[in-house]
Design a protein around this motif. Structure first.
Motif, PDB file in Angstrom:
ATOM      1  N   LYS A  25       0.847  -1.190   0.000  1.00  0.00           N
ATOM      2  CA  LYS A  25       0.000   0.000   0.000  1.00  0.00           C
ATOM      3  C   LYS A  25       0.887   1.246   0.000  1.00  0.00           C
ATOM      4  CE  LYS A  25      -3.739  -2.111   2.631  1.00  0.00           C
ATOM      5  NZ  LYS A  25      -4.320  -2.271   3.979  1.00  0.00           N
ATOM      6  N   GLY A  26       0.361   2.369  -0.568  1.00  0.00           N
ATOM      7  CA  GLY A  26       1.165   3.575  -0.663  1.00  0.00           C
ATOM      8  C   GLY A  26       1.135   4.436   0.596  1.00  0.00           C
ATOM      9  N   TYR A  27       0.036   4.376   1.392  1.00  0.00           N
ATOM     10  CA  TYR A  27      -0.099   5.261   2.569  1.00  0.00           C
ATOM     11  C   TYR A  27       0.269   6.703   2.196  1.00  0.00           C
ATOM     12  CZ  TYR A  27      -0.052   0.940   5.326  1.00  0.00           C
ATOM     13  OH  TYR A  27      -0.333  -0.305   5.826  1.00  0.00           O
ATOM     14  N   GLY A  28      -0.084   7.183   0.991  1.00  0.00           N
ATOM     15  CA  GLY A  28       0.158   8.587   0.670  1.00  0.00           C
ATOM     16  C   GLY A  28       1.613   8.845   0.277  1.00  0.00           C
ATOM     17  N   ASP A  29       2.499   7.887   0.508  1.00  0.00           N
ATOM     18  CA  ASP A  29       3.870   8.094   0.005  1.00  0.00           C
ATOM     19  C   ASP A  29       4.033   7.166  -1.203  1.00  0.00           C
ATOM     20  OD1 ASP A  29       3.393   7.795   2.853  1.00  0.00           O
ATOM     21  OD2 ASP A  29       4.726   6.043   2.694  1.00  0.00           O
ATOM     22  N   GLU A  30       5.222   7.034  -1.708  1.00  0.00           N
ATOM     23  CA  GLU A  30       5.449   6.243  -2.928  1.00  0.00           C
ATOM     24  C   GLU A  30       5.205   4.776  -2.612  1.00  0.00           C
ATOM     25  OE1 GLU A  30       8.281   4.173  -2.597  1.00  0.00           O
ATOM     26  OE2 GLU A  30       9.016   5.162  -0.784  1.00  0.00           O
ATOM     27  N   GLU A  31       4.943   4.056  -3.673  1.00  0.00           N
ATOM     28  CA  GLU A  31       4.593   2.641  -3.550  1.00  0.00           C
ATOM     29  C   GLU A  31       5.879   1.810  -3.525  1.00  0.00           C
ATOM     30  OE1 GLU A  31       2.326   0.377  -6.739  1.00  0.00           O
ATOM     31  OE2 GLU A  31       0.868   1.647  -5.715  1.00  0.00           O
ATOM     32  N   LYS A  32       5.907   0.765  -2.716  1.00  0.00           N
ATOM     33  CA  LYS A  32       7.072  -0.135  -2.621  1.00  0.00           C
ATOM     34  C   LYS A  32       6.668  -1.497  -3.162  1.00  0.00           C
ATOM     35  CE  LYS A  32       9.967   1.313   1.273  1.00  0.00           C
ATOM     36  NZ  LYS A  32       9.251   2.592   1.584  1.00  0.00           N
ATOM     37  N   GLN A  33       7.636  -2.193  -3.743  1.00  0.00           N
ATOM     38  CA  GLN A  33       7.435  -3.598  -4.125  1.00  0.00           C
ATOM     39  C   GLN A  33       8.540  -4.434  -3.510  1.00  0.00           C
ATOM     40  OE1 GLN A  33       6.971  -3.393  -8.526  1.00  0.00           O
ATOM     41  NE2 GLN A  33       4.858  -4.043  -8.088  1.00  0.00           N
TER      42      GLN A  33
ATOM     43  N   ASP B  58       0.490   5.662 -13.783  1.00  0.00           N
ATOM     44  CA  ASP B  58       1.823   5.422 -14.367  1.00  0.00           C
ATOM     45  C   ASP B  58       1.780   4.272 -15.380  1.00  0.00           C
ATOM     46  OD1 ASP B  58       1.249   3.517 -12.568  1.00  0.00           O
ATOM     47  OD2 ASP B  58       2.745   4.110 -11.086  1.00  0.00           O
ATOM     48  N   GLY B  59       0.592   4.007 -15.965  1.00  0.00           N
ATOM     49  CA  GLY B  59       0.523   3.025 -17.052  1.00  0.00           C
ATOM     50  C   GLY B  59      -0.118   1.708 -16.627  1.00  0.00           C
ATOM     51  N   GLN B  60       0.199   0.631 -17.392  1.00  0.00           N
ATOM     52  CA  GLN B  60      -0.428  -0.681 -17.151  1.00  0.00           C
ATOM     53  C   GLN B  60       0.632  -1.734 -16.872  1.00  0.00           C
ATOM     54  OE1 GLN B  60      -2.633  -1.228 -20.825  1.00  0.00           O
ATOM     55  NE2 GLN B  60      -4.491  -0.362 -19.899  1.00  0.00           N
ATOM     56  N   THR B  61       0.261  -2.702 -16.027  1.00  0.00           N
ATOM     57  CA  THR B  61       1.153  -3.825 -15.739  1.00  0.00           C
ATOM     58  C   THR B  61       0.337  -5.109 -15.807  1.00  0.00           C
ATOM     59  OG1 THR B  61       2.267  -2.374 -14.150  1.00  0.00           O
ATOM     60  CG2 THR B  61       2.845  -4.712 -14.067  1.00  0.00           C
ATOM     61  N   ASP B  62       0.869  -6.115 -16.477  1.00  0.00           N
ATOM     62  CA  ASP B  62       0.151  -7.390 -16.595  1.00  0.00           C
ATOM     63  C   ASP B  62       0.736  -8.431 -15.656  1.00  0.00           C
ATOM     64  OD1 ASP B  62      -1.636  -6.485 -18.527  1.00  0.00           O
ATOM     65  OD2 ASP B  62      -0.151  -6.778 -20.131  1.00  0.00           O
ATOM     66  N   TYR B  63      -0.156  -9.218 -15.073  1.00  0.00           N
ATOM     67  CA  TYR B  63       0.260 -10.295 -14.157  1.00  0.00           C
ATOM     68  C   TYR B  63      -0.478 -11.576 -14.565  1.00  0.00           C
ATOM     69  CZ  TYR B  63       1.752  -6.443 -11.095  1.00  0.00           C
ATOM     70  OH  TYR B  63       2.349  -5.316 -10.593  1.00  0.00           O
ATOM     71  N   GLY B  64       0.212 -12.688 -14.629  1.00  0.00           N
ATOM     72  CA  GLY B  64      -0.471 -13.939 -14.949  1.00  0.00           C
ATOM     73  C   GLY B  64      -1.500 -14.263 -13.878  1.00  0.00           C
ATOM     74  N   GLN B  65      -1.059 -14.200 -12.595  1.00  0.00           N
ATOM     75  CA  GLN B  65      -1.975 -14.452 -11.472  1.00  0.00           C
ATOM     76  C   GLN B  65      -1.807 -13.327 -10.469  1.00  0.00           C
ATOM     77  OE1 GLN B  65      -0.399 -18.378 -10.258  1.00  0.00           O
ATOM     78  NE2 GLN B  65      -2.405 -19.207 -10.849  1.00  0.00           N
TER      79      GLN B  65
END
Lengths: 79, 79, 79, 79, 79, 79, 79
Positions: A25-33, B58-65
């Motif tokens: 979740k972004g919580y208003g800041d940038e998103e993390k992965q 910021d665009g589109q991202t595809d995910y298989g699942q």
């Protein structure tokens, strides 16, 4: 028609020991992965990753082991 | 008068194996939508999608699942 | 004096199969409203609408069927 | 000394069928207030108002009947 | 050493019928405080105040009776 | 190896009657800290402090007794 | 294939008495990290650290003992 008894967590069970991408979740800041090897998860979506890499606006950080608290998770996708 | 015993989740049951559009909460940032084939969901609205596409500013991202954690969901609509 | 055993959800029961207007929480962004035919709701205020129209700052979007997750709801009013 | 067994919801019970003013949480945007005739409420502070008027920065809106989801409420005060 | 069986709510029990000052969460906007005579409270910290005064950036508002929903509370202090 | 049966709340039990420093969540505004004598706490981390001082950007405020609602707490540290 | 019965909290059990790095949620302000010796944790991810150091934008603060409320946690990683 697919198997009507599938449950959402089945997709994570099938992904165990493989790598997954967790979008937070972004919580208003940038998103993390976070990308890592899925070792375990529970019903709250608490996740244990090995060989994990956190990617955010301020770059990347690697962790040998990472416990992600479930309420921070937006998506999980098997890589 | 419709069937008085309908429950909100019935509409998702009827949509299984078809494509749905999931609109996510904004959390103060831009709104995201996810389109995909509805494989499974549970009472917390955790959702398992196949052949999923996430669309945001910021665009589109595809995910298989894709496993979507239920507390992030604003709407779900059968496509 | 009104009927002392009334409960808040009674007003939604009486509105079933009619159109309702659902105002959503702002979450720091603009406020959205959804108008539609009330098919079903549950104790968490998850709502199933038919012939639904979502109105926000960026215009209107129509959905044949819409599942609204209850925790996003601010008000509901029978139209 | 007052009656030691009073409970907070007693004040709302006494206000039934009378008008109350409900102040809502701001969620980072402007604060809204809703005035109306208190028909019913439950332990989550879900509230059913009749002859309701919502007042916010962008003016006033009237609703014949209004269901307010309890988790949005800051205060309730009998008028 | 004090009494080891004290519980946090004891301090509110002792304050009943006296005036208390309730500081509310800011939710990103300015902080509000409510002063009033503590009539009742429950385990969720829902609070019933009499002769209440709400103070915020935009001035003061008086209420004969005020029900404060507990999840908005930051502190409570006997005056 | 330490005692494997320790629980997080043990550290607060040991701190009773001593002074503790409570750091609160920021909620997007500035962070507050509260120092005081720990009288009692419960499983939700509701805390009763005596001789308490709240420190924030806008200065310091002293309270003879302070009930802090647990969900606002970030850290607690024995002084 | 790894042990299918692993649970996320196992990784924290293995880390007891060692140092861990706890990354906290940002809540719209800057992100904080806490490093310390893991003494204990519970199912809510409440954490007791010894010899703890909190690092944020405004510098570092050391605490002999620190109780971190679990709902603030984003990640935990054994150092």
């Amino acid at each position: 028609m697919g198997d009507q008894n599938r449950r959402p967590f089945d997709v994570l069970n099938e992904a165990k020991d493989g790598r997954v991408l967790v979008t937070l979740k972004g919580y208003g800041d940038e998103e993390k992965q976070v990308s890592g090897e899925l070792q375990a998860f529970d019903k709250h979506l608490n996740i244990w990753l090995e060989d994990a890499r956190v990617t955010g606006e301020d770059g990347q950080t690697d962790y040998g082991q990472l416990f992600v608290r479930g309420d921070n998770v937006l998506f999980v996708s098997p890589e």
